[in-house]
Scaffold this motif. Structure first.
Motif, short mmCIF file in Angstrom:
data_model
loop_
_atom_site.label_atom_id
_atom_site.label_comp_id
_atom_site.label_asym_id
_atom_site.label_seq_id
_atom_site.Cartn_x
_atom_site.Cartn_y
_atom_site.Cartn_z
N ASN A 176 0.82 -1.23 0.00
CA ASN A 176 0.00 0.00 0.00
C ASN A 176 0.85 1.28 0.00
N ARG A 177 2.16 1.12 -0.27
CA ARG A 177 3.00 2.34 -0.29
C ARG A 177 2.67 3.16 -1.53
N PRO A 178 2.42 4.47 -1.36
CA PRO A 178 2.05 5.31 -2.50
C PRO A 178 3.21 5.48 -3.49
N PHE A 179 2.89 5.57 -4.77
CA PHE A 179 3.94 5.74 -5.78
C PHE A 179 3.39 6.45 -7.01
N LEU A 180 4.31 6.81 -7.89
CA LEU A 180 3.93 7.41 -9.17
C LEU A 180 4.68 6.70 -10.29
N LEU A 181 4.14 6.81 -11.48
CA LEU A 181 4.80 6.27 -12.68
C LEU A 181 5.16 7.46 -13.55
N GLN A 182 6.34 7.40 -14.15
CA GLN A 182 6.83 8.58 -14.85
C GLN A 182 7.55 8.19 -16.13
N GLU A 183 7.39 9.04 -17.11
CA GLU A 183 8.12 8.93 -18.37
C GLU A 183 9.62 8.88 -18.05
N PHE A 184 10.34 7.94 -18.66
CA PHE A 184 11.80 7.88 -18.49
C PHE A 184 12.43 8.88 -19.45
N ILE A 185 13.20 9.81 -18.91
CA ILE A 185 13.85 10.82 -19.76
C ILE A 185 15.21 10.26 -20.17
N ALA A 186 15.22 9.57 -21.31
CA ALA A 186 16.43 8.85 -21.75
C ALA A 186 17.60 9.81 -21.98
N SER A 187 17.28 11.03 -22.43
CA SER A 187 18.34 12.01 -22.70
C SER A 187 19.06 12.45 -21.42
N SER A 188 18.49 12.08 -20.26
CA SER A 188 19.08 12.48 -18.98
C SER A 188 19.56 11.26 -18.21
N LYS A 189 19.68 10.13 -18.91
CA LYS A 189 20.07 8.88 -18.22
C LYS A 189 21.38 9.06 -17.45
N GLY A 190 21.36 8.80 -16.17
CA GLY A 190 22.56 8.90 -15.34
C GLY A 190 23.12 10.31 -15.24
N LYS A 191 22.27 11.30 -15.50
CA LYS A 191 22.78 12.68 -15.51
C LYS A 191 21.68 13.64 -15.04
N ASP A 192 21.99 14.45 -14.06
CA ASP A 192 21.04 15.50 -13.68
C ASP A 192 21.80 16.68 -13.10
N ILE A 193 21.09 17.73 -12.76
CA ILE A 193 21.75 18.84 -12.06
C ILE A 193 21.01 19.13 -10.76
N ARG A 194 21.77 19.52 -9.77
CA ARG A 194 21.23 19.90 -8.46
C ARG A 194 21.50 21.40 -8.29
N LEU A 195 20.42 22.15 -8.14
CA LEU A 195 20.55 23.58 -7.89
C LEU A 195 20.07 23.88 -6.47
N ASN A 196 20.91 24.47 -5.66
CA ASN A 196 20.48 24.85 -4.31
C ASN A 196 19.94 26.26 -4.34
N VAL A 197 18.66 26.36 -4.01
CA VAL A 197 17.98 27.65 -4.03
C VAL A 197 17.83 28.12 -2.58
N VAL A 198 18.14 29.39 -2.34
CA VAL A 198 17.83 30.01 -1.05
C VAL A 198 17.11 31.31 -1.35
N GLY A 199 15.89 31.43 -0.81
CA GLY A 199 15.06 32.61 -1.14
C GLY A 199 14.80 32.63 -2.62
N ASN A 200 15.17 33.74 -3.28
CA ASN A 200 14.94 33.79 -4.73
C ASN A 200 16.26 33.81 -5.50
N GLU A 201 17.17 32.98 -5.00
CA GLU A 201 18.50 32.94 -5.60
C GLU A 201 19.02 31.50 -5.67
N VAL A 202 19.69 31.16 -6.78
CA VAL A 202 20.41 29.89 -6.82
C VAL A 202 21.81 30.18 -6.29
N VAL A 203 22.18 29.52 -5.18
CA VAL A 203 23.46 29.86 -4.55
C VAL A 203 24.58 28.87 -4.87
#
Ligand SMILES: Nc1ncnc2c1ncn2[C@@H]1O[C@H](COP(=O)(O)OP(=O)(O)O)[C@@H](O)[C@H]1O
Ligand SMILES: [Mg+2]
Length: 300
Positions: A176-203
């Motif tokens: 009964n654990r909730p989950f979602l199903l999502q399109e696999f973004i093949a162009s991003s396989k093994g690759k993403d970016i992490r942006l740390n936002v504070v207030g209205n700024e990416v720091v």
């Protein structure tokens, strides 16, 4: 400078170094702003509800903080502080929205934020018995697809599913654990970016690349690279973070086929050591003054 009392709440059930680490980094910066801090484990605070109003077991008014820096996901505890009139950063609603990935996408979709096509699984008490909706979802998304548990971190509850058989097996495992199903973004396989936002700024920003897994999480083997985000990526991260009501957030973005960014998730209590190791930027040094400013505005 006024001396404020703040509690820093962190996860008391996980003994892993990285949880206390986040709290102690925030603590060090807070002290440099003359904030009197106390690090408190979420499970050492017991919200009490009675006809005299919301309280915490063992604490009376003078011992309570002016505000709380909340680095855990204990939504009920965060709400208890708020109902006691104590501001919480990030606020309870933000933590709730970010902690539940389905809720995050629902909030963002209402504002037309670019994201992978996402289908939220129906609610069940015990176990899915009717697989019709999953056949429909698989048809809409195609294989491979991504299954994410609504609650999860470090890539551990995110799965790449290659067939209907695998999908139904995973759904059975989840109960009964909730989950979602999502399109696999093949162009991003093994690759993403992490942006740390504070207030209205990416720091701070980094790219994460894994050569061994479709998930780029560092704790899952992803390598960190410094990254200079585009205007579009910066705007998307800030807008998404604001839509979930975050004062500070780690926003994960994927790359669509044409290179434009898609929101992958928003972390309301992102760990900040990896990004420091990659960029030399201490995100806590932005979070603390931002919270202090928000608190002062709240007092006005
Ligand atoms: N739809 C997707 N298509 C391709 N890769 C994905 C997709 N969703 C997630 N990922 C990869 O899996 C990783 C973990 O997913 P995420 O939603 O950020 O969960 P977690 O909270 O566990 O970090 C992401 O950093 C990304 O590399
Ligand atoms: Mg993530």
């Amino acid at each position: 400078m006024a001396d404020y009392q703040a509690w820093i709440i962190y996860n008391g059930n996980l003994s892993e170094e990285k949880f206390i680490e986040l709290a102690s980094w925030i603590d060090t910066v807070a002290k440099s702003y003359s904030i009197t801090t106390k690090l408190v484990k979420n499970n050492h605070l017991l919200p009490t509800c009675s006809d005299t109003g919301p309280t915490l077991v063992g604490y009376s008014e003078p011992e309570l903080p002016h505000f709380v820096i909340f680095l855990d996901k204990d939504v009920l505890l965060a709400k208890q502080f708020e109902s006691m009139g104590i501001p919480v950063y990030n606020n309870a609603n933000c933590i709730e929205t970010c902690d539940n990935k389905s809720l995050t996408f629902q909030v963002l979709a209402a504002h037309g934020i670019p994201m992978p096509k996402t289908i939220l699984a129906p609610f069940v008490f015990h176990q899915h018995q009717d697989y019709t909706p999953f056949h429909q979802a698989a048809k809409a998304l195609g294989f491979p697809l991504v299954l994410k548990e609504a609650y999860g971190s470090f890539g551990m509850q995110v799965y790449l599913i290659h067939s209907m058989g695998d999908l139904l097996q995973k759904i059975n495992e989840l109960g009964n654990r909730p989950f979602l199903l999502q399109e696999f973004i093949a162009s991003s396989k093994g690759k993403d970016i992490r942006l740390n936002v504070v207030g209205n700024e990416v720091v701070a920003s980094m790219m994460r690349i894994s050569s061994t897994d479709f998930r780029a999480n560092v704790s899952n083997g992803g390598e960190m690279l410094t990254y200079d985000p585009s205007e579009e990526e910066i705007e998307l991260a800030i807008k998404s973070s604001q839509l979930v009501g975050a004062d500070f957030a780690g926003v994960d973005l994927l790359f669509s086929e044409d290179g434009s960014p898609l929101v992958c998730e928003i972390n309301s209590n992102a760990h900040i050591k990896n990004i420091f190791d990659c960029t030399g930027i201490n995100v806590a040094s932005y979070i603390v003054p931002h919270i202090l400013q928000k608190y002062k505005e709240h007092l006005k």
